[in-house]
Design a protein around this motif. Structure first.
Motif, PDB file in Angstrom:
ATOM      1  N   ALA A  93      61.028   5.234 -78.093  1.00  0.00           N
ATOM      2  CA  ALA A  93      60.643   6.609 -77.752  1.00  0.00           C
ATOM      3  C   ALA A  93      60.043   7.318 -78.961  1.00  0.00           C
ATOM      4  O   ALA A  93      59.077   8.074 -78.830  1.00  0.00           O
ATOM      5  CB  ALA A  93      61.856   7.380 -77.237  1.00  0.00           C
ATOM      6  N   VAL A 119      66.744  10.992 -76.772  1.00  0.00           N
ATOM      7  CA  VAL A 119      66.971   9.821 -75.916  1.00  0.00           C
ATOM      8  C   VAL A 119      68.376   9.274 -76.149  1.00  0.00           C
ATOM      9  O   VAL A 119      69.092   8.953 -75.193  1.00  0.00           O
ATOM     10  CB  VAL A 119      65.895   8.748 -76.186  1.00  0.00           C
ATOM     11  CG1 VAL A 119      66.256   7.431 -75.536  1.00  0.00           C
ATOM     12  CG2 VAL A 119      64.543   9.227 -75.693  1.00  0.00           C
ATOM     13  N   HIS A 143      69.757  10.917 -66.173  1.00  0.00           N
ATOM     14  CA  HIS A 143      68.713   9.887 -66.204  1.00  0.00           C
ATOM     15  C   HIS A 143      67.382  10.408 -65.658  1.00  0.00           C
ATOM     16  O   HIS A 143      66.325   9.874 -66.012  1.00  0.00           O
ATOM     17  CB  HIS A 143      69.168   8.631 -65.470  1.00  0.00           C
ATOM     18  CG  HIS A 143      70.028   7.766 -66.328  1.00  0.00           C
ATOM     19  ND1 HIS A 143      69.543   6.740 -67.078  1.00  0.00           N
ATOM     20  CD2 HIS A 143      71.350   7.808 -66.585  1.00  0.00           C
ATOM     21  CE1 HIS A 143      70.520   6.169 -67.737  1.00  0.00           C
ATOM     22  NE2 HIS A 143      71.633   6.815 -67.453  1.00  0.00           N
ATOM     23  N   VAL A 187      65.214  11.663 -68.491  1.00  0.00           N
ATOM     24  CA  VAL A 187      64.518  10.669 -69.317  1.00  0.00           C
ATOM     25  C   VAL A 187      63.359  10.031 -68.559  1.00  0.00           C
ATOM     26  O   VAL A 187      62.568   9.289 -69.131  1.00  0.00           O
ATOM     27  CB  VAL A 187      65.525   9.595 -69.813  1.00  0.00           C
ATOM     28  CG1 VAL A 187      64.887   8.602 -70.728  1.00  0.00           C
ATOM     29  CG2 VAL A 187      66.690  10.256 -70.518  1.00  0.00           C
ATOM     30  N   LEU A 217      59.823   9.828 -69.956  1.00  0.00           N
ATOM     31  CA  LEU A 217      59.644   8.816 -70.998  1.00  0.00           C
ATOM     32  C   LEU A 217      59.240   7.477 -70.387  1.00  0.00           C
ATOM     33  O   LEU A 217      58.395   6.763 -70.940  1.00  0.00           O
ATOM     34  CB  LEU A 217      60.934   8.673 -71.808  1.00  0.00           C
ATOM     35  CG  LEU A 217      60.861   7.767 -73.023  1.00  0.00           C
ATOM     36  CD1 LEU A 217      59.919   8.370 -74.051  1.00  0.00           C
ATOM     37  CD2 LEU A 217      62.230   7.573 -73.609  1.00  0.00           C
TER      38      LEU A 217
END
Length: 160
Positions: free
Chosen positions: A35, A49, A102, A105, A108
């Motif tokens: 990341a 992250v 989740h 994220v 990403l």
């Protein structure tokens, strides 16, 4: 027979926690480094992250602990009690929390899919939130059914 089946389930609960523990130790630092390389303009991305993945591990292990307690209640013939309903409610909230973390994220995963030109990576990123929501729905249904069974049992105890 019942003790053997709950023993098997207790072992399964413990074995579910081991891969997640290994992922937290070995994979999360690698994901944080990836990341940081994907978004070098955001210096704190590595830490964000790591925080999100480690924060989602906490409710996961708490839910496993609640499942273990639920199996102990079954061993003690206390399955149809309010403490079992409370354990299911906590498992439901843990699953919702994991799904929400989740989903944070997920952008990403989109950036990684764009960089690697692999759109299937986005679906991989959706696996954990979707599975967590399935578990949350399942726990909610079990919680409602158990609550209704307890109510019916208490009504029958009063009429006899």
């Amino acid at each position: 027979m019942k003790l053997v089946s709950t023993l098997f389930l207790k072992i399964a609960v413990i074995l579910l926690g081991l891969p997640v523990l290994a992922l937290c130790i070995f994979l999360v630092p690698e994901l944080a480094n990836v990341a940081a390389k994907l978004l070098p303009q955001f210096a704190l991305m590595k830490y964000l992250v790591s925080i999100v993945f480690y924060a989602s591990a906490i409710p996961f292990f708490f839910a496993l602990y609640q499942a273990f307690k639920l199996l102990r209640y079954i061993d003690k013939n206390e399955a149809f009690s309010q403490i079992s309903v409370n354990a299911l409610k906590k498992i439901k909230y843990c699953a919702i929390t994991i799904s929400g973390l989740h989903l944070l994220v997920l952008p990403l995963f989109y950036l990684f899919a764009e960089m690697d030109d692999a759109p299937g990576v986005i679906f991989v990123g959706l696996v954990v939130p979707f599975a967590s929501m399935v578990i949350a729905v399942f726990a909610a249904v079990l919680q409602k059914l158990l609550k209704e069974a307890i109510d019916i049992k208490s009504e029958n105890d009063l009429t006899v």
